[in-house]
Design a protein around this motif. Structure first.
Motif, PDB file in Angstrom:
ATOM      1  N   GLY A 176       3.331 -33.292  27.658  1.00  0.00           N
ATOM      2  CA  GLY A 176       3.423 -34.613  27.037  1.00  0.00           C
ATOM      3  C   GLY A 176       3.210 -35.760  28.017  1.00  0.00           C
ATOM      4  O   GLY A 176       3.274 -36.927  27.631  1.00  0.00           O
ATOM      5  N   LYS A 177       2.967 -35.457  29.272  1.00  0.00           N
ATOM      6  CA  LYS A 177       2.794 -36.485  30.298  1.00  0.00           C
ATOM      7  C   LYS A 177       1.370 -36.431  30.845  1.00  0.00           C
ATOM      8  O   LYS A 177       1.136 -36.221  32.027  1.00  0.00           O
ATOM      9  CB  LYS A 177       3.810 -36.288  31.406  1.00  0.00           C
ATOM     10  N   ALA A 178       0.410 -36.649  29.952  1.00  0.00           N
ATOM     11  CA  ALA A 178      -1.004 -36.515  30.315  1.00  0.00           C
ATOM     12  C   ALA A 178      -1.404 -37.478  31.427  1.00  0.00           C
ATOM     13  O   ALA A 178      -2.172 -37.130  32.321  1.00  0.00           O
ATOM     14  CB  ALA A 178      -1.875 -36.731  29.088  1.00  0.00           C
ATOM     15  N   ARG A 179      -0.884 -38.715  31.392  1.00  0.00           N
ATOM     16  CA  ARG A 179      -1.235 -39.687  32.441  1.00  0.00           C
ATOM     17  C   ARG A 179      -0.752 -39.217  33.799  1.00  0.00           C
ATOM     18  O   ARG A 179      -1.440 -39.356  34.799  1.00  0.00           O
ATOM     19  CB  ARG A 179      -0.627 -41.063  32.129  1.00  0.00           C
ATOM     20  N   PHE A 180       0.450 -38.647  33.851  1.00  0.00           N
ATOM     21  CA  PHE A 180       0.987 -38.127  35.107  1.00  0.00           C
ATOM     22  C   PHE A 180       0.120 -36.983  35.625  1.00  0.00           C
ATOM     23  O   PHE A 180      -0.254 -36.951  36.786  1.00  0.00           O
ATOM     24  CB  PHE A 180       2.427 -37.640  34.914  1.00  0.00           C
ATOM     25  N   VAL A 181      -0.208 -36.041  34.752  1.00  0.00           N
ATOM     26  CA  VAL A 181      -1.007 -34.887  35.149  1.00  0.00           C
ATOM     27  C   VAL A 181      -2.378 -35.341  35.647  1.00  0.00           C
ATOM     28  O   VAL A 181      -2.881 -34.856  36.662  1.00  0.00           O
ATOM     29  CB  VAL A 181      -1.139 -33.883  33.981  1.00  0.00           C
ATOM     30  N   ALA A 182      -2.985 -36.298  34.958  1.00  0.00           N
ATOM     31  CA  ALA A 182      -4.310 -36.781  35.344  1.00  0.00           C
ATOM     32  C   ALA A 182      -4.278 -37.533  36.677  1.00  0.00           C
ATOM     33  O   ALA A 182      -5.228 -37.473  37.451  1.00  0.00           O
ATOM     34  CB  ALA A 182      -4.873 -37.685  34.256  1.00  0.00           C
ATOM     35  N   ALA A 183      -3.172 -38.235  36.954  1.00  0.00           N
ATOM     36  CA  ALA A 183      -3.084 -39.045  38.169  1.00  0.00           C
ATOM     37  C   ALA A 183      -2.561 -38.281  39.368  1.00  0.00           C
ATOM     38  O   ALA A 183      -2.602 -38.784  40.490  1.00  0.00           O
ATOM     39  CB  ALA A 183      -2.190 -40.266  37.911  1.00  0.00           C
ATOM     40  N   ARG A 184      -2.086 -37.059  39.155  1.00  0.00           N
ATOM     41  CA  ARG A 184      -1.505 -36.289  40.248  1.00  0.00           C
ATOM     42  C   ARG A 184      -2.555 -36.008  41.311  1.00  0.00           C
ATOM     43  O   ARG A 184      -3.650 -35.550  41.014  1.00  0.00           O
ATOM     44  CB  ARG A 184      -0.949 -34.973  39.707  1.00  0.00           C
ATOM     45  N   ASP A 185      -2.208 -36.292  42.557  1.00  0.00           N
ATOM     46  CA  ASP A 185      -3.146 -36.106  43.668  1.00  0.00           C
ATOM     47  C   ASP A 185      -2.414 -35.418  44.817  1.00  0.00           C
ATOM     48  O   ASP A 185      -1.785 -36.080  45.647  1.00  0.00           O
ATOM     49  CB  ASP A 185      -3.699 -37.459  44.107  1.00  0.00           C
ATOM     50  N   PRO A 186      -2.477 -34.081  44.895  1.00  0.00           N
ATOM     51  CA  PRO A 186      -1.755 -33.364  45.952  1.00  0.00           C
ATOM     52  C   PRO A 186      -2.177 -33.785  47.356  1.00  0.00           C
ATOM     53  O   PRO A 186      -1.356 -33.845  48.265  1.00  0.00           O
ATOM     54  CB  PRO A 186      -2.107 -31.896  45.707  1.00  0.00           C
ATOM     55  N   ALA A 187      -3.454 -34.097  47.543  1.00  0.00           N
ATOM     56  CA  ALA A 187      -3.929 -34.499  48.876  1.00  0.00           C
ATOM     57  C   ALA A 187      -3.280 -35.818  49.294  1.00  0.00           C
ATOM     58  O   ALA A 187      -2.844 -35.972  50.440  1.00  0.00           O
ATOM     59  CB  ALA A 187      -5.446 -34.628  48.885  1.00  0.00           C
ATOM     60  N   ALA A 188      -3.187 -36.776  48.365  1.00  0.00           N
ATOM     61  CA  ALA A 188      -2.557 -38.065  48.682  1.00  0.00           C
ATOM     62  C   ALA A 188      -1.064 -37.875  48.941  1.00  0.00           C
ATOM     63  O   ALA A 188      -0.495 -38.526  49.827  1.00  0.00           O
ATOM     64  CB  ALA A 188      -2.774 -39.059  47.547  1.00  0.00           C
ATOM     65  N   ALA A 189      -0.428 -36.987  48.188  1.00  0.00           N
ATOM     66  CA  ALA A 189       1.000 -36.731  48.394  1.00  0.00           C
ATOM     67  C   ALA A 189       1.239 -36.130  49.769  1.00  0.00           C
ATOM     68  O   ALA A 189       2.173 -36.515  50.481  1.00  0.00           O
ATOM     69  CB  ALA A 189       1.535 -35.814  47.301  1.00  0.00           C
ATOM     70  N   SER A 190       0.393 -35.194  50.170  1.00  0.00           N
ATOM     71  CA  SER A 190       0.524 -34.585  51.499  1.00  0.00           C
ATOM     72  C   SER A 190       0.306 -35.615  52.593  1.00  0.00           C
ATOM     73  O   SER A 190       1.037 -35.654  53.583  1.00  0.00           O
ATOM     74  CB  SER A 190      -0.482 -33.441  51.674  1.00  0.00           C
ATOM     75  N   ALA A 191      -0.711 -36.465  52.407  1.00  0.00           N
ATOM     76  CA  ALA A 191      -0.994 -37.503  53.401  1.00  0.00           C
ATOM     77  C   ALA A 191       0.178 -38.469  53.524  1.00  0.00           C
ATOM     78  O   ALA A 191       0.567 -38.858  54.636  1.00  0.00           O
ATOM     79  CB  ALA A 191      -2.270 -38.249  53.035  1.00  0.00           C
ATOM     80  N   ALA A 192       0.776 -38.854  52.402  1.00  0.00           N
ATOM     81  CA  ALA A 192       1.918 -39.776  52.429  1.00  0.00           C
ATOM     82  C   ALA A 192       3.111 -39.133  53.129  1.00  0.00           C
ATOM     83  O   ALA A 192       3.796 -39.778  53.929  1.00  0.00           O
ATOM     84  CB  ALA A 192       2.303 -40.182  51.006  1.00  0.00           C
ATOM     85  N   ARG A 193       3.362 -37.859  52.846  1.00  0.00           N
ATOM     86  CA  ARG A 193       4.476 -37.161  53.489  1.00  0.00           C
ATOM     87  C   ARG A 193       4.259 -37.077  54.988  1.00  0.00           C
ATOM     88  O   ARG A 193       5.165 -37.331  55.775  1.00  0.00           O
ATOM     89  CB  ARG A 193       4.643 -35.766  52.897  1.00  0.00           C
ATOM     90  N   LEU A 194       3.042 -36.740  55.390  1.00  0.00           N
ATOM     91  CA  LEU A 194       2.759 -36.597  56.817  1.00  0.00           C
ATOM     92  C   LEU A 194       2.819 -37.939  57.549  1.00  0.00           C
ATOM     93  O   LEU A 194       3.230 -38.005  58.698  1.00  0.00           O
ATOM     94  CB  LEU A 194       1.391 -35.940  57.022  1.00  0.00           C
ATOM     95  N   SER A 195       2.410 -39.013  56.871  1.00  0.00           N
ATOM     96  CA  SER A 195       2.415 -40.329  57.521  1.00  0.00           C
ATOM     97  C   SER A 195       3.805 -40.952  57.572  1.00  0.00           C
ATOM     98  O   SER A 195       4.039 -41.897  58.308  1.00  0.00           O
ATOM     99  CB  SER A 195       1.459 -41.287  56.809  1.00  0.00           C
ATOM    100  N   SER A 196       4.753 -40.393  56.807  1.00  0.00           N
ATOM    101  CA  SER A 196       6.103 -40.970  56.790  1.00  0.00           C
ATOM    102  C   SER A 196       6.848 -40.713  58.092  1.00  0.00           C
ATOM    103  O   SER A 196       7.844 -41.354  58.379  1.00  0.00           O
ATOM    104  CB  SER A 196       6.907 -40.409  55.617  1.00  0.00           C
ATOM    105  N   GLY A 197       6.368 -39.749  58.875  1.00  0.00           N
ATOM    106  CA  GLY A 197       6.997 -39.464  60.164  1.00  0.00           C
ATOM    107  C   GLY A 197       8.230 -38.590  60.078  1.00  0.00           C
ATOM    108  O   GLY A 197       8.884 -38.344  61.073  1.00  0.00           O
ATOM    109  N   VAL A 198       8.576 -38.118  58.880  1.00  0.00           N
ATOM    110  CA  VAL A 198       9.729 -37.238  58.738  1.00  0.00           C
ATOM    111  C   VAL A 198       9.285 -35.846  59.155  1.00  0.00           C
ATOM    112  O   VAL A 198       8.424 -35.239  58.537  1.00  0.00           O
ATOM    113  CB  VAL A 198      10.249 -37.220  57.286  1.00  0.00           C
ATOM    114  N   GLY A 199       9.852 -35.362  60.224  1.00  0.00           N
ATOM    115  CA  GLY A 199       9.449 -34.057  60.744  1.00  0.00           C
ATOM    116  C   GLY A 199      10.245 -32.934  60.143  1.00  0.00           C
ATOM    117  O   GLY A 199      10.906 -33.089  59.125  1.00  0.00           O
ATOM    118  N   MET A 200      10.184 -31.827  60.790  1.00  0.00           N
ATOM    119  CA  MET A 200      10.912 -30.642  60.369  1.00  0.00           C
ATOM    120  C   MET A 200      12.404 -30.828  60.641  1.00  0.00           C
ATOM    121  O   MET A 200      12.780 -31.549  61.555  1.00  0.00           O
ATOM    122  CB  MET A 200      10.373 -29.463  61.192  1.00  0.00           C
ATOM    123  N   SER A 201      13.242 -30.181  59.863  1.00  0.00           N
ATOM    124  CA  SER A 201      14.679 -30.244  60.100  1.00  0.00           C
ATOM    125  C   SER A 201      14.998 -29.548  61.421  1.00  0.00           C
ATOM    126  O   SER A 201      14.222 -28.723  61.902  1.00  0.00           O
ATOM    127  CB  SER A 201      15.434 -29.556  58.965  1.00  0.00           C
TER     128      SER A 201
END
Length: 162
Positions: A80-105
């Motif tokens: 029921g969340k077609a807009r969310f599914v269509a806008a999902r971008d795993p590459a952008a999510a990975s890039a944002a996580r990596l650029s946040s500077g939060v490393g491994m525990s």
């Protein structure tokens, strides 16, 4: 502090789970949804709790049955969340996580250092589904996808004839 050392009511880098729930390192009580308890009971976000107690970022703070219920509810609601599914971008999510500077525990770092030769390969691989570049672990030389999500999408697409 090393993995397994006493840490409050638990052990550093270890999430203790039994039939009664997950052990809170802060107060020693057990909960089915430890992330929610950490916020309400101790004023800590789930990420802050994980960092303080050396738990892996990828480790959920809910017990098995609760995790299954949450996943089932998400699967039922996602179509029921077609807009969310269509806008999902795993590459952008990975890039944002990596650029946040939060490393491994700290626990993750200790675990990776304690297993020499089990680190990352020195080669960059491009995910066959989303095109993101990643460096696989030495034990995953033939890995073709950056995540389970991309592997699942590729499998579903093959099954539908895409």
């Amino acid at each position: 502090m090393n993995v397994g050392d006493r840490d409050g009511h638990g052990r550093f880098g270890v999430l203790d789970e039994d039939a009664d729930g997950l052990l809170c390192h802060e107060c020693g009580r057990r909960f089915t949804h430890l992330g929610l308890h950490a916020w309400k009971g101790h004023g800590m976000t789930a990420d802050a709790y994980r960092q303080a107690h050396g738990l892996a970022r990828s480790r959920g703070l809910v017990d098995g049955p609760t995790r299954q219920t949450i996943a089932d509810n998400a699967r039922r609601g996602l179509p029921g969340k077609a807009r969310f599914v269509a806008a999902r971008d795993p590459a952008a999510a990975s890039a944002a996580r990596l650029s946040s500077g939060v490393g491994m525990s700290p626990a993750g770092l200790a675990a990776s250092r304690s297993r020499p030769g089990r680190g990352r390969l020195g080669t960059v691989v491009v995910c066959e589904w989303c095109g993101v570049e990643f460096c696989p672990l030495a034990g995953a030389r033939k890995r073709r996808f950056c995540s389970r999500s991309c592997a699942s999408r590729a499998t579903r697409a093959r099954g539908s004839g895409r």
